[in-house]
Motif scaffolding. Structure first.
Motif, short mmCIF file in Angstrom:
data_model
loop_
_atom_site.label_atom_id
_atom_site.label_comp_id
_atom_site.label_asym_id
_atom_site.label_seq_id
_atom_site.Cartn_x
_atom_site.Cartn_y
_atom_site.Cartn_z
N LEU A 40 34.08 43.04 -69.43
CA LEU A 40 35.04 41.95 -69.23
C LEU A 40 35.10 41.52 -67.77
O LEU A 40 35.13 40.33 -67.45
CB LEU A 40 36.44 42.39 -69.67
N LEU A 42 32.72 41.81 -65.52
CA LEU A 42 31.47 41.10 -65.20
C LEU A 42 31.53 39.65 -65.70
O LEU A 42 31.07 38.72 -65.02
CB LEU A 42 30.28 41.81 -65.85
N ASN A 43 32.16 39.46 -66.87
CA ASN A 43 32.28 38.11 -67.40
C ASN A 43 33.19 37.25 -66.54
O ASN A 43 32.94 36.06 -66.38
CB ASN A 43 32.79 38.15 -68.82
N SER A 46 31.12 36.02 -63.83
CA SER A 46 30.24 34.94 -64.31
C SER A 46 30.99 33.62 -64.38
O SER A 46 30.44 32.57 -63.99
CB SER A 46 29.69 35.27 -65.69
N ILE A 47 32.24 33.66 -64.89
CA ILE A 47 33.02 32.42 -64.98
C ILE A 47 33.22 31.84 -63.59
O ILE A 47 33.10 30.62 -63.39
CB ILE A 47 34.37 32.68 -65.66
N MET A 50 30.03 30.12 -62.49
CA MET A 50 29.80 28.86 -63.19
C MET A 50 30.78 27.79 -62.75
O MET A 50 30.43 26.61 -62.66
CB MET A 50 29.91 29.08 -64.70
N ALA A 51 32.03 28.18 -62.43
CA ALA A 51 33.03 27.19 -62.02
C ALA A 51 32.67 26.62 -60.64
O ALA A 51 32.69 25.40 -60.44
CB ALA A 51 34.41 27.82 -61.99
N PHE A 52 32.30 27.51 -59.70
CA PHE A 52 31.90 27.01 -58.38
C PHE A 52 30.66 26.14 -58.50
O PHE A 52 30.51 25.13 -57.81
CB PHE A 52 31.62 28.18 -57.44
N ASN A 53 29.76 26.54 -59.41
CA ASN A 53 28.55 25.77 -59.64
C ASN A 53 28.87 24.38 -60.17
O ASN A 53 28.27 23.39 -59.76
CB ASN A 53 27.70 26.54 -60.64
N GLN A 64 23.84 28.67 -62.39
CA GLN A 64 23.40 29.08 -63.73
C GLN A 64 22.40 30.22 -63.64
O GLN A 64 22.43 31.17 -64.43
CB GLN A 64 22.76 27.89 -64.44
N THR A 67 24.22 33.38 -62.98
CA THR A 67 24.87 33.89 -64.18
C THR A 67 23.86 34.56 -65.12
O THR A 67 24.13 35.61 -65.69
CB THR A 67 25.58 32.75 -64.89
N LEU A 68 22.67 33.97 -65.23
CA LEU A 68 21.65 34.59 -66.08
C LEU A 68 21.26 35.96 -65.53
O LEU A 68 21.07 36.91 -66.29
CB LEU A 68 20.42 33.68 -66.15
N PHE A 69 21.18 36.06 -64.20
CA PHE A 69 20.83 37.36 -63.62
C PHE A 69 21.94 38.38 -63.85
O PHE A 69 21.67 39.55 -64.13
CB PHE A 69 20.55 37.21 -62.12
N ILE A 70 23.19 37.92 -63.74
CA ILE A 70 24.31 38.84 -64.04
C ILE A 70 24.19 39.37 -65.46
O ILE A 70 24.37 40.55 -65.72
CB ILE A 70 25.66 38.13 -63.84
N MET A 71 23.85 38.46 -66.40
CA MET A 71 23.72 38.90 -67.80
C MET A 71 22.61 39.93 -67.95
O MET A 71 22.78 40.94 -68.64
CB MET A 71 23.40 37.70 -68.68
N LEU B 42 36.05 42.49 -77.82
CA LEU B 42 35.10 42.09 -76.78
C LEU B 42 34.23 40.93 -77.28
O LEU B 42 33.99 39.96 -76.55
CB LEU B 42 34.22 43.28 -76.39
N PHE B 53 31.74 28.12 -70.88
CA PHE B 53 30.50 27.67 -70.25
C PHE B 53 30.09 26.30 -70.76
O PHE B 53 29.51 25.51 -70.03
CB PHE B 53 29.39 28.69 -70.48
N LEU B 56 31.91 23.99 -68.82
CA LEU B 56 31.40 23.92 -67.45
C LEU B 56 30.01 23.29 -67.42
O LEU B 56 29.25 23.52 -66.49
CB LEU B 56 31.37 25.32 -66.83
N VAL B 61 23.42 28.23 -70.79
CA VAL B 61 23.99 29.53 -70.41
C VAL B 61 24.95 30.01 -71.49
O VAL B 61 25.06 31.21 -71.75
CB VAL B 61 24.65 29.44 -69.03
N ILE B 68 22.85 37.30 -75.56
CA ILE B 68 22.72 38.57 -74.86
C ILE B 68 23.97 39.44 -75.08
O ILE B 68 23.86 40.60 -75.47
CB ILE B 68 22.47 38.35 -73.36
N TYR B 69 25.15 38.85 -74.83
CA TYR B 69 26.35 39.69 -74.89
C TYR B 69 26.73 40.01 -76.33
O TYR B 69 26.83 41.17 -76.71
CB TYR B 69 27.51 38.99 -74.18
N LEU B 137 16.05 24.12 -64.35
CA LEU B 137 16.39 25.54 -64.32
C LEU B 137 15.11 26.39 -64.42
O LEU B 137 14.92 27.34 -63.65
CB LEU B 137 17.31 25.84 -65.49
N ILE B 152 14.10 41.39 -61.88
CA ILE B 152 14.97 41.60 -63.04
C ILE B 152 14.15 42.12 -64.22
O ILE B 152 14.58 43.03 -64.95
CB ILE B 152 15.66 40.28 -63.41
#
Lengths: 105, 178
Positions: A40, A42-43, A46-47, A50-53, A64, A67-71, B42, B53, B56, B61, B68-69, B137, B152
């Motif tokens: 949670l 980590l999510n 991510s939000i 994405m918001a700053f982006n 983006q 965020t993909l790397f975080i995932m 979760l 997303f 956004l 994404v 993924i999740y 992207l 990664i």
């Protein structure tokens, strides 16, 4: 100004999610529940990305990609954590962090 | 009637729904007593986050989030739940002091970050590109960020091997009969 067109909305939402996750990490004693709380948090991060982006960044691809790397890192982290939890359960017959205390002096 | 059915009102209503799903799921994921309910909560929260997303501006994404999740991590957690402690065993009662301390800690962080958020003024970049396509992207992933991309991949490979090696320990014959 609509609610979902403002940066602040997303930042506060991420903050709420982060606080809930932090509470879970501190309060729960089941190792798997702690892992869920970390996901949670980590999510929430991510939000934020994405918001700053969406509202601030010069190029919209960068957030983006972050965020993909975080995932991907979260998936690796979950795999390792779950295998460690299974190993701990085999060794100690418990997944409770108060009972799994082998290193206690 | 028609004013309430305008696209913007519908979008706002759907946004409120998505936010409510996210927070409800997060609360279930943290507060529910049974670990399986935590996993379901979760999954609910992650669906909500993927809806955010979409708001956004990046449905790609959002789909990756579900894939993924919800698709991978939640299922893996379900397997871990099944392979570890049996659910019918009586659980030790919760320690109210620890719950209160955790609540206080989380609330302190929440208030601190909230005040910080209130004070800060965010300045957008002077020049902002409006190129939201998935093609860009992909180009970025294989040119500017190719090193991180490879790292990664390596990380995922190492994590996979490490998970197999760690979870395999003690699986020899008779190890479970102790």
């Amino acid at each position: 100004m609509l609610l979902f067109d403002q940066l602040q909305t997303y930042l506060y939402l991420a903050l709420v999610l982060f606080a809930i996750g932090l509470y879970g990490v501190l309060a729960r004693r089941n190792l798997i529940a702690v892992l869920i709380s970390v996901e949670l948090m980590l999510n929430a991060a991510s939000i934020n990305f994405m918001a700053f982006n969406r509202f601030l960044a010069p190029h919209p691809a960068v957030g983006q990609i972050f965020t993909l790397f975080i995932m991907a890192v979260a998936a690796a982290e979950a795999a390792i954590a779950l295998s460690i939890i299974i190993a701990v359960y085999r060794k100690l017959q418990t997944v409770n962090i108060d009972q799994a205390t082998e290193l206690r002096g | 009637m028609s004013a309430w059915l305008s696209p913007q009102h519908l979008a706002a209503a759907a946004f409120v729904l998505v936010v409510a799903l996210t927070i409800l799921g997060a609360v279930i994921a943290v507060a529910a007593r049974k670990i399986f309910h935590n996993v379901l909560g979760l999954a609910l929260a992650l669906f909500g986050v993927s809806g955010l997303f979409v708001y956004l501006n990046s449905p790609f994404v959002a789909l990756m989030e579900i894939l993924i999740y919800v698709g991978a991590i939640c299922i893996a957690i379900c397997f871990a739940v099944m392979l570890s402690e049996p659910q019918y065993l009586p659980r030790p009662p919760r320690n109210p002091l620890k719950i209160q301390a955790a609540l206080a800690g989380a609330l302190a962080v929440f208030i601190f970050l909230g005040m910080l958020l209130k004070k800060t003024t965010w300045v957008p970049a002077p020049e902002r590109s409006s190129d939201w396509s998935v093609i860009t992207l992909g180009h970025y992933l294989l040119t500017t960020y190719s090193l991180i991309f490879e790292l990664i991949s390596l990380l995922l490979l190492v994590a996979m091997l490490g998970a197999m090696v760690t979870a395999r320990g003690g699986r020899s014959r008779g190890a479970l009969k102790r």
